[in-house]
Motif scaffolding. Structure first.
Motif, short mmCIF file in Angstrom:
data_model
loop_
_atom_site.label_atom_id
_atom_site.label_comp_id
_atom_site.label_asym_id
_atom_site.label_seq_id
_atom_site.Cartn_x
_atom_site.Cartn_y
_atom_site.Cartn_z
N ALA A 151 0.84 -1.20 0.00
CA ALA A 151 0.00 0.00 0.00
C ALA A 151 0.87 1.25 0.00
N VAL A 152 1.98 1.20 0.74
CA VAL A 152 2.87 2.36 0.78
C VAL A 152 3.54 2.56 -0.57
N ARG A 153 3.91 1.46 -1.20
CA ARG A 153 4.49 1.56 -2.54
C ARG A 153 3.52 2.22 -3.52
N VAL A 154 2.27 1.79 -3.45
CA VAL A 154 1.25 2.35 -4.34
C VAL A 154 1.10 3.85 -4.05
N LEU A 155 1.09 4.17 -2.77
CA LEU A 155 0.98 5.57 -2.37
C LEU A 155 2.12 6.40 -2.95
N LEU A 156 3.33 5.89 -2.84
CA LEU A 156 4.49 6.63 -3.35
C LEU A 156 4.44 6.74 -4.87
N ALA A 157 3.94 5.67 -5.51
CA ALA A 157 3.83 5.71 -6.97
C ALA A 157 2.85 6.80 -7.39
N ARG A 158 1.79 6.96 -6.60
CA ARG A 158 0.82 8.01 -6.93
C ARG A 158 1.41 9.39 -6.73
N VAL A 159 2.23 9.53 -5.72
CA VAL A 159 2.88 10.83 -5.51
C VAL A 159 3.76 11.17 -6.71
N GLY A 160 4.39 10.16 -7.28
CA GLY A 160 5.13 10.38 -8.53
C GLY A 160 6.62 10.17 -8.40
#
Lengths: 115, 212
Positions: B53-62
């Motif tokens: 979930a944190v990886r996905v979050l960071l991917a969304r941040v860019g």
């Protein structure tokens, strides 16, 4: 094809995103995360969430927005953004010009040119 | 809050800070701080936090590179061209092999880290010729050893004569051809990579619209 579409969107976004941010802040005081969530809800407005922050830094540097800290009921204090008078004026200018510009583009691309 | 997730976030912020290094310190600190807050806010909103979930979050941040490119453009800074890192990559690949081989590997690492080339171009950089000019020097050394050996046997004989004696004709042709490939290959690759080098896609620079 997708690449070209992306590039087109990126180019259009570049010039208009800051005014969308000003418009969102025109009606509400918002913090960054909130702002991102609202923009993300609109198709094509934001590619990566992080890019909102350089934009906010620019708007603050230009004196169009200001920020202040507010306590939050859940978690650490948040940095809320609001428009300055200059920001409000810039938004009004954009609204007016955008309407004219959009009509002009529509006229050309839909072939509704004057006879 | 898992320790792995904390590490992921810390690593991300470090990368971001590094990518923003040419942005004036005040703006850089603002941007990094706010993205840090943004991530914290996002993590607080995750019900049960797992690393994915944190990886996905960071991917969304860019990607930090993308955010930095955007920041340069927004703040009216010139885009960061490919500079020192890419130059070192090319130098390392060409002659790094001669510096105890590690130089070539350093060049290789820089090549693959850079976003100035496509994967195919990076493969060319890696395979033509592994070691850069090192194989050419080894081949030259091999030739010299062969000649040198002959020279020691016949102390008075001229070197050239011994070379022709030591090498059979097919061997000589092969040696020359290999040497040519090993000399021309690395130079070809260096020029090829230098010409294919590109700026990051996110930056087609235009001055950001002035303030109203």
């Amino acid at each position: 094809m997708v690449d070209r579409q992306d590039a087109l969107l990126a180019q259009m976004r570049r010039g208009t995103l800051q005014y969308c941010v000003l418009a969102l802040l025109g009606s509400d005081e918002l913090y960054g995360f909130d702002l991102v969530r609202r923009l993300a809800g609109v198709d094509g407005m934001l590619t990566s969430e992080g890019t909102i922050y350089p934009l906010l830094a620019r708007l603050r540097r230009d004196g169009l927005v200001e920020s202040n800290w507010q306590e939050s009921s859940s978690g650490p204090p948040r940095r809320y953004y609001h428009l300055t008078d200059a920001g409000r004026a810039a938004l009004e200018d954009f609204r007016r010009e955008w309407g004219r510009f959009r009509d002009a583009v529509d006229t050309v691309i839909e072939g509704r040119g004057r006879p | 809050m898992s320790a792995t997730a904390d590490r992921l976030v810390a690593h991300y912020l470090k990368r971001l800070n590094r990518e923003l290094r040419d942005v004036p310190r005040g703006s850089r600190r603002e941007i990094v701080e706010e993205i840090e807050e943004h991530i914290a806010e996002g993590r607080a909103g995750l019900g049960e936090e797992d690393v994915t979930a944190v990886r996905v979050l960071l991917a969304r941040v860019g990607e930090p590179e993308e955010i930095a490119a955007d920041a340069r453009q927004r703040l009216g800074l010139p885009p960061r061209g490919h500079g020192a890192r890419e130059a070192f990559a090319l130098i390392g690949l060409l002659i790094g092999g001669l510096a105890f081989v590690v130089g070539w590997f350093a060049g290789l690492a820089l090549l693959w880290k850079s976003n100035a080339w496509t994967t195919r171009e990076k493969l060319v950089g890696t395979l033509v010729v592994p070691g850069g000019l090192l194989p050419a020097f080894l081949l030259l050394g091999l030739g010299a050893t062969q000649c040198g050996g002959g020279y020691e046997n016949e102390l008075t004989g001229p070197v050239e004569q011994n070379c022709t004696v030591t090498f059979s004709l097919p061997g000589q042709v092969l040696w020359t051809a290999l040497l040519a490939v090993c000399v021309v290959g690395p130079f070809f690759t260096t020029i090829f990579l230098a010409r294919r080098m590109r700026r990051p896609a996110a930056v087609d620079y235009q001055p950001s619209p002035g303030s109203a």
